[in-house]
Design a protein around this motif. Structure first.
Motif, mmCIF file in Angstrom:
data_model
loop_
_atom_site.group_PDB
_atom_site.id
_atom_site.type_symbol
_atom_site.label_atom_id
_atom_site.label_comp_id
_atom_site.label_asym_id
_atom_site.label_seq_id
_atom_site.Cartn_x
_atom_site.Cartn_y
_atom_site.Cartn_z
ATOM 1 N N PRO A 46 28.329 -23.588 21.180
ATOM 2 C CA PRO A 46 27.614 -24.457 22.119
ATOM 3 C C PRO A 46 27.792 -25.939 21.793
ATOM 4 C CG PRO A 46 26.136 -22.787 21.209
ATOM 5 C CD PRO A 46 27.445 -22.637 20.525
ATOM 6 N N LEU A 47 27.926 -26.266 20.541
ATOM 7 C CA LEU A 47 28.097 -27.655 20.155
ATOM 8 C C LEU A 47 29.426 -28.200 20.681
ATOM 9 C CD1 LEU A 47 27.085 -30.094 18.568
ATOM 10 C CD2 LEU A 47 28.260 -29.188 16.566
ATOM 11 N N ARG A 48 30.466 -27.409 20.596
ATOM 12 C CA ARG A 48 31.783 -27.851 21.078
ATOM 13 C C ARG A 48 31.756 -28.034 22.591
ATOM 14 N NH1 ARG A 48 37.448 -24.574 20.448
ATOM 15 N NH2 ARG A 48 38.724 -26.074 21.574
ATOM 16 N N ARG A 49 31.165 -27.090 23.296
ATOM 17 C CA ARG A 49 31.090 -27.181 24.758
ATOM 18 C C ARG A 49 30.275 -28.411 25.170
ATOM 19 N NH1 ARG A 49 28.644 -22.118 26.962
ATOM 20 N NH2 ARG A 49 30.535 -21.271 26.045
ATOM 21 N N THR A 50 29.175 -28.664 24.496
ATOM 22 C CA THR A 50 28.345 -29.830 24.803
ATOM 23 C C THR A 50 29.106 -31.120 24.532
ATOM 24 O OG1 THR A 50 26.380 -28.558 24.205
ATOM 25 C CG2 THR A 50 26.142 -30.943 24.309
#
Length: 125
Positions: A46-50
Motif C-alpha cells: 500500500p505504501l508503494r501504491r500511495t
C-alpha cells in the motif's frame, strides 16, 4: 550446397525419431489432472501504491501551475466587454486638433506685426 542440404535432412530425421521415441514413453500416469491456469497475483504494498498516486498528483498540479503562469504573463486577458477586433473607423473626418497650425483665410494680411484684435493692442488705445 547439396552436401549441407543432406546434413540438414539427416539432422531433421534424427530429431523426428528422438521426439517420436520420447512421445511413446509417456503414459496416462505421467500426466497431471486438468486445471485452469492461474497467474500469481502481484501484491503491491500500500505504501508503494500511495507514493505512485501522490507523485502523479504532484506532477499534474505542477503542469497546471506551469500552464497558468505562462499563459497569464505572455497573453494578458483583455477587459470584459471590449470587442476582440477594432471597430470600423468613423465615416466623417475628425475636427482638427488645437495643436495643428491654423491656415489664415485667403486675402488676409500675413505680416508679422501685432494682431489688432488682441486685447494687448486695444488696451493701449
Amino acid at each position: 550446397m547439396s552436401d549441407s542440404r543432406i546434413r540438414h535432412e539427416a539432422i531433421e530425421q534424427r530429431l523426428r525419431e528422438a521426439l517420436a521415441a520420447r512421445a511413446d514413453t509417456v503414459e496416462a500416469g505421467h500426466l497431471r489432472p486438468a486445471r485452469l491456469p492461474t497467474t500469481p497475483r502481484l501484491r503491491h504494498p500500500p505504501l508503494r501504491r500511495t507514493a505512485v498516486v501522490l507523485l502523479g498528483l504532484a506532477a499534474v498540479i505542477a503542469c497546471v501551475l506551469f500552464a497558468v503562469t505562462n499563459r497569464s504573463s505572455h497573453n494578458p486577458v483583455p477587459p470584459v466587454g471590449t470587442p476582440p477586433h477594432s471597430v470600423n473607423p468613423p465615416t466623417t473626418p475628425a475636427p482638427a486638433s488645437p495643436a495643428d497650425p491654423v491656415q489664415p483665410p485667403e486675402g488676409a494680411d500675413t505680416g508679422q506685426g501685432p494682431d489688432p484684435a488682441s486685447p494687448a493692442t486695444t488696451a493701449g488705445r
